[in-house]
Design an enzyme around this catalytic site. Sequence first.
Site, PDB file in Angstrom:
ATOM      1  N   SER A   1       0.855  -1.191   0.000  1.00 11.37           N
ATOM      2  CA  SER A   1       0.000   0.000   0.000  1.00 11.37           C
ATOM      3  C   SER A   1       0.890   1.240   0.000  1.00 11.37           C
ATOM      4  O   SER A   1       1.955   1.248   0.629  1.00 11.37           O
ATOM      5  CB  SER A   1      -0.887   0.014   1.248  1.00 11.37           C
TER       6      SER A   1
ATOM      7  N   TYR B   1      -1.365  -1.417  10.162  1.00 12.14           N
ATOM      8  CA  TYR B   1      -1.461  -1.722   8.720  1.00 12.14           C
ATOM      9  C   TYR B   1      -0.257  -1.164   7.969  1.00 12.14           C
ATOM     10  O   TYR B   1       0.350  -1.858   7.143  1.00 12.14           O
ATOM     11  CB  TYR B   1      -2.764  -1.119   8.211  1.00 12.14           C
TER      12      TYR B   1
END
Length: 248
Positions: free
Chosen positions: A141, A154
């Site tokens: 990401s 995350y």
Amino acid sequence: MSARLSGRTALVTGAAQGIGKAIAARLAADGANVIVSDVNADGAKAAAASIGSGAIAIAADISDAAAVSALFAEISERFGACDVVVNNASIVPFIAWDDVDLAHWQKIIDVNLTGTFLVSKAATDQMRAKGRAGRIVSIASNTFFAGTPNMAAYVAAKGGVIGLTRAMATELGKYGITANAITPGLIESDGVKDSPHNNAFDFVEMLQAVKGRGQPEHIADVVAFLASDDARWITGQTINVDAGMVRY
Ligand code: NAD
Ligand code: 4PL
């Protein structure tokens, strides 16, 4: 439609919905036999059915070592091994730093990082045993570059996925296996549409060089390239796919 993956077997984790489902559909369109895997067994079945011939569903929780072993035992029986593995499954949380506790941290690391390791390890052991020149493509990401708020565990896990990608590229190149990562920006996936991240599109679009809302297909097209022979000289890399939101 080109058939540049014809005769290849591709596993996509977390493919019941969102980006994973679009990746599975794109690899099938390129001629691959696609294994649609997800912890959501009914969702995986429905996604495989919607893709049609060339796609089958096998349920598995990537954070469960026994479930990952069972997944690869079934792949061994039905396909021998995978030629392409796409590590896409993850939990996409929205949680303020003040609410991050050890239980949350461990859950996110277990699924998003350890799950990616478990699948990659089993897949590459099997590729080597069966003499397949494999492709590992992991979905990280761009939050790793941006340090995006409300996702600390995350962001850390996605940095780990990029590190794992570099290490696998180094150690597995001699077997003809490549490992690369993609860092999407904000994408209008099923999961994001149902979460507070859905409110971030205007802000993210302001930062993008190219305007518009990121769609699962924007990522699936780049996965298909990295899975293809055209990408044979690329390994250990992280391709940022976010319309120019971050530049590094
Ligand atoms: P999503 O929530 O729509 O779909 C994720 C899928 O993964 C779901 O079907 C879910 O059941 C599955 N999954 C979750 N935990 C699992 C587990 N333990 N084992 C197997 N499957 C599991 O998510 P998405 O937005 O499509 O995200 C797909 C990937 O893209 C993820 O790796 C995510 O981190 C990454 N990503 C998403 C965005 C975004 O803005 N949507 C941006 C950058 C990166
Ligand atoms: C820019 O990976 O990359 C929100 C949610 N915003 O999951 C992401 C951005 C999210 C992202 C992500």
